[in-house]
Design an enzyme around this catalytic site. Sequence first.
Site, mmCIF file in Angstrom:
data_model
loop_
_atom_site.group_PDB
_atom_site.id
_atom_site.type_symbol
_atom_site.label_atom_id
_atom_site.label_comp_id
_atom_site.label_asym_id
_atom_site.label_seq_id
_atom_site.Cartn_x
_atom_site.Cartn_y
_atom_site.Cartn_z
ATOM 1 N N ASN A 1 66.608 41.614 42.274
ATOM 2 C CA ASN A 1 67.942 41.605 42.867
ATOM 3 C C ASN A 1 68.413 43.055 42.871
ATOM 4 O OD1 ASN A 1 70.785 41.766 43.101
ATOM 5 N ND2 ASN A 1 70.993 39.604 42.548
ATOM 6 N N GLU B 1 70.280 39.894 47.243
ATOM 7 C CA GLU B 1 71.541 40.632 47.394
ATOM 8 C C GLU B 1 71.354 41.897 48.223
ATOM 9 O OE1 GLU B 1 75.198 40.109 45.139
ATOM 10 O OE2 GLU B 1 73.921 40.250 43.372
ATOM 11 N N ASP C 1 66.513 35.426 41.928
ATOM 12 C CA ASP C 1 67.613 35.489 40.971
ATOM 13 C C ASP C 1 68.165 34.075 40.871
ATOM 14 O OD1 ASP C 1 69.955 35.722 39.608
ATOM 15 O OD2 ASP C 1 70.862 37.209 40.936
ATOM 16 N N ASN D 1 70.207 32.857 38.607
ATOM 17 C CA ASN D 1 71.522 32.729 37.980
ATOM 18 C C ASN D 1 71.556 31.563 36.998
ATOM 19 O OD1 ASN D 1 73.362 34.874 38.681
ATOM 20 N ND2 ASN D 1 73.236 34.168 40.803
ATOM 21 N N ASP E 1 66.228 36.042 36.122
ATOM 22 C CA ASP E 1 65.344 36.264 37.270
ATOM 23 C C ASP E 1 63.972 35.706 36.895
ATOM 24 O OD1 ASP E 1 66.993 38.277 39.136
ATOM 25 O OD2 ASP E 1 67.357 38.755 37.018
ATOM 26 N N ASP F 1 71.969 46.124 38.541
ATOM 27 C CA ASP F 1 72.156 45.523 37.211
ATOM 28 C C ASP F 1 70.988 44.594 36.840
ATOM 29 O OD1 ASP F 1 73.197 43.984 39.274
ATOM 30 O OD2 ASP F 1 75.046 43.462 38.237
ATOM 31 N N HIS F 2 70.150 44.250 37.819
ATOM 32 C CA HIS F 2 68.926 43.491 37.547
ATOM 33 C C HIS F 2 67.720 44.426 37.556
ATOM 34 C CE1 HIS F 2 70.595 39.375 38.629
ATOM 35 N NE2 HIS F 2 71.507 40.161 39.156
#
Length: 257
Positions: A7, A34, A147, A149, A218, A247-248
């Site tokens: 991501n 994303e 991802d 989540n 992930d 951030d991933h």
Amino acid sequence: MRFATWNVNSLKVRLPQVIQWLADTGVEVLCLQELKMDQDVFPLAEIEAAGYRAAWFGQKTYNGVAILVKAPLEMSEVVAGIPGYDDEQRRVIAATVNGIRVICGYFVNGEAVDSPKYPYKLEWLSRLEGYVAAELARYPDLLLLGDYNIAPEDRDVYDPEGWRGQVLCSEPERDAFRRLIALGLSDSFRLFNQEEKQYSWWDYRQMMFRRNKGVRIDHILVSDALKARAQVCEIDKAPRKWERPSDHTPVILHLND
DNA sequence: ATGGCTGTCCCTGACAGA
């Protein structure tokens, strides 16, 4: 052959990092989430110049997914979205690479269990489950990367008690994850790695990465038929240490040929 | 303490992320 998911939190911002990471690793198949960019501004020329082909499904500002494949490998049977599910949010793309069905997903975040986005998350997960079941029937060799989540277990969270019942960790979400597994898939990371404190996302705030306070959300699920070819699954923390990171960080699965 | 970062669009503050 290696399959990865990342991501990137805006492909526009992270394109140089994606190109660098592909050059560093030579990963053959990379699933991105994303993109945060409209369909017609995808940086195909730069990606082709790096030696990769691409299929993508983007929209302005939010969401967006892509599959990159290292030439001369090719992609066929590209399908964008979940067929039969009229979703404005562009979160899924699938393609066949070397006989393996690759499904790239950016799962709904949900915001909070009491948010209107949470029932959408559960509905979306149910639709995905139906789609993956149908795909597995047609393509026994299948990977579901993205991802999610969802942190599947307490050991996937830096503070399980603090996160208990919260979005990413709530039981309905973990049930949905287990239903995916029950279709005939395995969490490839846990086929090999039982070490504690292995995460794929860390909040930008409060130096959470430096303190290794993250969550493992992930994932790369591998179908039963393909499982015997899985060699190792690793989280590559290197890009998270670069300047202006996502951030991933990427997760990579190695399959033997 | 609903903060704390980061990215996007453009009502440069509000929204979304996780």
